[in-house]
Design an enzyme around this catalytic site. Structure first.
Site, PDB file in Angstrom:
ATOM      1  N   TYR A  26       0.811  -1.213   0.000  1.00 47.20           N
ATOM      2  CA  TYR A  26       0.000   0.000   0.000  1.00 47.20           C
ATOM      3  C   TYR A  26       0.851   1.273   0.000  1.00 47.20           C
ATOM      4  O   TYR A  26       0.665   2.152  -0.851  1.00 47.20           O
ATOM      5  CB  TYR A  26      -0.941   0.003   1.203  1.00 47.20           C
ATOM      6  CG  TYR A  26      -1.844   1.213   1.249  1.00 47.20           C
ATOM      7  CD1 TYR A  26      -2.910   1.336   0.368  1.00 47.20           C
ATOM      8  CD2 TYR A  26      -1.616   2.251   2.160  1.00 47.20           C
ATOM      9  CE1 TYR A  26      -3.740   2.451   0.391  1.00 47.20           C
ATOM     10  CE2 TYR A  26      -2.438   3.360   2.191  1.00 47.20           C
ATOM     11  CZ  TYR A  26      -3.497   3.458   1.310  1.00 47.20           C
ATOM     12  OH  TYR A  26      -4.300   4.567   1.332  1.00 47.20           O
ATOM     13  N   LYS A  71       1.179   4.295  -3.031  1.00 47.76           N
ATOM     14  CA  LYS A  71       0.838   5.713  -2.904  1.00 47.76           C
ATOM     15  C   LYS A  71       2.039   6.609  -3.175  1.00 47.76           C
ATOM     16  O   LYS A  71       1.894   7.722  -3.701  1.00 47.76           O
ATOM     17  CB  LYS A  71       0.256   5.989  -1.511  1.00 47.76           C
ATOM     18  CG  LYS A  71      -1.117   5.352  -1.296  1.00 47.76           C
ATOM     19  CD  LYS A  71      -2.138   5.811  -2.325  1.00 47.76           C
ATOM     20  CE  LYS A  71      -3.538   5.289  -2.027  1.00 47.76           C
ATOM     21  NZ  LYS A  71      -4.540   5.730  -3.016  1.00 47.76           N
TER      22      LYS A  71
END
Length: 245
Positions: free
Chosen positions: A163, A167
């Site tokens: 994750y 990003k």
């Protein structure tokens, strides 16, 4: 009437952003991978008296779905004023760097990075027809390399091999896109809505959905003198108004 497409808008922050933009007079194309859930979201907004909204079925990980959504939207409007790339997945927790399956990392990148890029490129021609186009990429403070190297950061120990890097990559793409569009009316920014209580994190975040959505809406409605190529977050560097990339 200005138009906006929000991906992953059938619930949580995306749904609330749709509501707030409808309240400001925008016509909202509510993007949802699941048509039934999307229709339910549209019905809820219309029941609130917010009628300038319709479903646009789109799976950001499926090229055929993106192309079909672009064709559908092009039949409805010649201009798209705002694109909010909100759809995202966490990949589950935890995500140790030494053992997270590569398949998990690829799955997260497919949605959080490659999906954003493909959707943006697909709808860029409609955005170019707007006199004031805006692109908002929904990111996370967990994508900040600066903060992840700061032991004093409150979320320093919240790491994830899928994750957080997704990003960080999204932030990088935002900068590249903003640079290429720098001499146009485009405003391209990355917005961290904050650690918000949603299904995404099992409602563990301290922030509220309306406050989180308002951050996206602020970037979506920037005026001509507004910033571009910025990362908006409440996690500013100590003693400054600068958000760390």
């Amino acid at each position: 009437m200005k138009t906006v497409l929000i991906t992953g808008a059938n619930k949580s922050i995306g749904f609330e952003a749709a509501r707030q933009l409808l309240q400001q007079g925008y016509y909202v194309y509510l993007g949802s991978r699941d048509a039934q859930r999307g229709q339910q979201a549209v019905a809820q907004l219309r029941a609130e008296g917010l009628t300038q909204v319709e479903l646009l079925t789109i799976d950001v990980t499926d090229s055929a779905s993106i192309a079909a959504a672009r064709a559908t939207l092009g039949q409805k409007t010649p201009v798209l004023d705002v694109l909010i790339n909100n759809a995202g997945i966490s990949g589950g927790m935890s995500q140790p760097a030494v053992s997270t399956p590569i398949g998990t990392i690829k799955e997260v990148f497919d949605t959080n990075v490659f999906g954003v890029i493909e959707v943006t490129q697909a709808f860029l021609d409609l955005l170019r027809q707007s006199p004031a186009p805006r692109i908002v990429n929904v990111t996370s403070g967990l994508g900040s390399l600066t903060l992840h190297n700061d032991p004093s950061w409150k979320y320093y120990h919240v790491k994830g091999a899928a994750y957080a890097p997704s990003k960080a990559a999204l932030n990088g793409y935002t900068i590249m896109l903003a640079y290429e569009l720098r001499d146009t009316p485009f405003k391209v920014n990355a917005v961290d809505p904050g650690y918000t209580a949603t299904d995404f994190n099992h409602h563990s975040g301290p922030g509220t959905v309306p406050d989180a959505a308002a951050r996206l809406v602020k970037a979506a409605t920037l005026g001509p003198d507004g910033p571009t190529s910025q990362f908006f977050s409440d996690d500013n560097l100590p003693g400054t108004d600068v958000s760390p990339w």
